[in-house]
Design a protein around this motif. Structure first.
Motif, PDB file in Angstrom:
ATOM      1  N   SER A  52       0.708  -1.183  -0.275  1.00 32.68           N
ATOM      2  CA  SER A  52      -0.131   0.025  -0.244  1.00 32.68           C
ATOM      3  C   SER A  52       0.731   1.208   0.040  1.00 32.68           C
ATOM      4  O   SER A  52       2.276   1.186   0.150  1.00 32.68           O
ATOM      5  CB  SER A  52      -0.722   0.063   1.435  1.00 32.68           C
ATOM      6  OG  SER A  52      -0.165   0.177   2.439  1.00 32.68           O
ATOM      7  N   LYS A  53       0.239   2.287  -0.191  1.00 28.61           N
ATOM      8  CA  LYS A  53       0.659   3.752  -0.122  1.00 28.61           C
ATOM      9  C   LYS A  53       1.509   3.786   1.326  1.00 28.61           C
ATOM     10  O   LYS A  53       2.499   4.550   1.593  1.00 28.61           O
ATOM     11  CB  LYS A  53      -0.079   4.898  -0.630  1.00 28.61           C
ATOM     12  CG  LYS A  53      -0.119   5.038  -1.982  1.00 28.61           C
ATOM     13  CD  LYS A  53      -0.950   5.966  -2.474  1.00 28.61           C
ATOM     14  CE  LYS A  53      -1.585   6.167  -3.663  1.00 28.61           C
ATOM     15  NZ  LYS A  53      -0.496   6.598  -4.943  1.00 28.61           N
ATOM     16  N   GLU A  54       0.680   3.310   2.318  1.00 26.84           N
ATOM     17  CA  GLU A  54       1.051   3.309   3.857  1.00 26.84           C
ATOM     18  C   GLU A  54       2.586   2.536   3.935  1.00 26.84           C
ATOM     19  O   GLU A  54       3.419   3.089   4.395  1.00 26.84           O
ATOM     20  CB  GLU A  54       0.135   2.853   4.362  1.00 26.84           C
ATOM     21  CG  GLU A  54      -0.972   3.864   4.666  1.00 26.84           C
ATOM     22  CD  GLU A  54      -2.012   3.782   3.510  1.00 26.84           C
ATOM     23  OE1 GLU A  54      -2.078   2.809   2.779  1.00 26.84           O
ATOM     24  OE2 GLU A  54      -2.890   4.790   3.391  1.00 26.84           O
ATOM     25  N   ASP A  55       2.597   1.351   3.335  1.00 32.14           N
ATOM     26  CA  ASP A  55       3.728   0.842   3.253  1.00 32.14           C
ATOM     27  C   ASP A  55       5.063   1.590   2.701  1.00 32.14           C
ATOM     28  O   ASP A  55       6.146   1.567   3.619  1.00 32.14           O
ATOM     29  CB  ASP A  55       3.773  -0.687   2.392  1.00 32.14           C
ATOM     30  CG  ASP A  55       2.567  -1.626   3.068  1.00 32.14           C
ATOM     31  OD1 ASP A  55       2.399  -1.596   4.414  1.00 32.14           O
ATOM     32  OD2 ASP A  55       2.061  -2.329   2.383  1.00 32.14           O
ATOM     33  N   VAL A  56       4.740   2.075   1.599  1.00 31.77           N
ATOM     34  CA  VAL A  56       5.999   2.871   1.122  1.00 31.77           C
ATOM     35  C   VAL A  56       6.265   4.193   1.744  1.00 31.77           C
ATOM     36  O   VAL A  56       7.419   4.269   2.359  1.00 31.77           O
ATOM     37  CB  VAL A  56       5.414   3.426  -0.135  1.00 31.77           C
ATOM     38  CG1 VAL A  56       6.552   4.320  -0.834  1.00 31.77           C
ATOM     39  CG2 VAL A  56       5.154   2.311  -1.318  1.00 31.77           C
ATOM     40  N   GLY A  57       5.154   4.796   2.578  1.00 30.84           N
ATOM     41  CA  GLY A  57       5.447   6.088   3.388  1.00 30.84           C
ATOM     42  C   GLY A  57       6.345   5.497   4.727  1.00 30.84           C
ATOM     43  O   GLY A  57       6.990   5.995   5.248  1.00 30.84           O
ATOM     44  N   PHE A  58       6.038   4.185   5.254  1.00 29.81           N
ATOM     45  CA  PHE A  58       6.471   3.730   6.170  1.00 29.81           C
ATOM     46  C   PHE A  58       8.004   3.486   5.958  1.00 29.81           C
ATOM     47  O   PHE A  58       8.767   3.681   6.841  1.00 29.81           O
ATOM     48  CB  PHE A  58       5.849   2.172   6.629  1.00 29.81           C
ATOM     49  CG  PHE A  58       6.550   1.756   7.836  1.00 29.81           C
ATOM     50  CD1 PHE A  58       6.484   1.863   9.216  1.00 29.81           C
ATOM     51  CD2 PHE A  58       7.661   0.582   7.663  1.00 29.81           C
ATOM     52  CE1 PHE A  58       7.251   1.284  10.431  1.00 29.81           C
ATOM     53  CE2 PHE A  58       8.210  -0.059   8.432  1.00 29.81           C
ATOM     54  CZ  PHE A  58       8.090   0.429   9.981  1.00 29.81           C
ATOM     55  N   ALA A  59       8.244   2.796   4.712  1.00 28.13           N
ATOM     56  CA  ALA A  59       9.837   2.589   4.412  1.00 28.13           C
ATOM     57  C   ALA A  59      10.453   3.888   4.137  1.00 28.13           C
ATOM     58  O   ALA A  59      11.693   3.888   4.656  1.00 28.13           O
ATOM     59  CB  ALA A  59       9.781   1.601   3.102  1.00 28.13           C
TER      60      ALA A  59
END
Length: 84
Positions: A52-59
Motif C-alpha cells: 500500500s501507499k502506507e507501506d511505502v510511506g513507512f519505508a
C-alpha cells in the motif's frame, strides 16, 4: 544486481543459467521477479502480494530516521551532516 548475480552464481540454489540469454528488461517482466524488494524488506511484507501507499510511506520514514546517505560528489555537505 540479483539479475547479474544469478547468471553466474552456480553455487546458489536459485542459480539460473538461462538468465544469461535474457536482457534485464526480459528479467524484470518475469512473473516471479520481486518488485519493490526494498520496501518489502523494510516493512517485513515479503510474502504480501500487494503493498500500500502506507507501506511505502513507512519505508521512506524508516530510511529517513535510521540511515544517513552520504554522496561522494558532495563530500563537504555529507561530512557536515555526519558531524551534526
Amino acid at each position: 544486481s540479483t539479475f547479474y548475480y544469478l547468471q553466474n552464481a552456480y553455487w546458489e540454489r536459485h542459480y539460473r543459467p538461462e538468465l544469461k540469454e535474457m536482457t534485464l528488461l526480459d528479467y524484470a517482466a518475469l512473473p516471479d521477479t520481486a518488485n519493490n524488494w526494498m520496501t518489502r524488506w523494510l516493512t517485513g511484507k515479503n510474502a504480501e502480494p500487494h503493498l500500500s501507499k502506507e507501506d511505502v510511506g513507512f519505508a521512506k520514514e524508516l530510511l529517513r530516521r535510521k540511515f544517513l546517505v552520504m554522496l561522494t560528489d558532495e563530500m563537504a555537505n555529507s561530512v557536515q551532516r555526519l558531524l551534526q
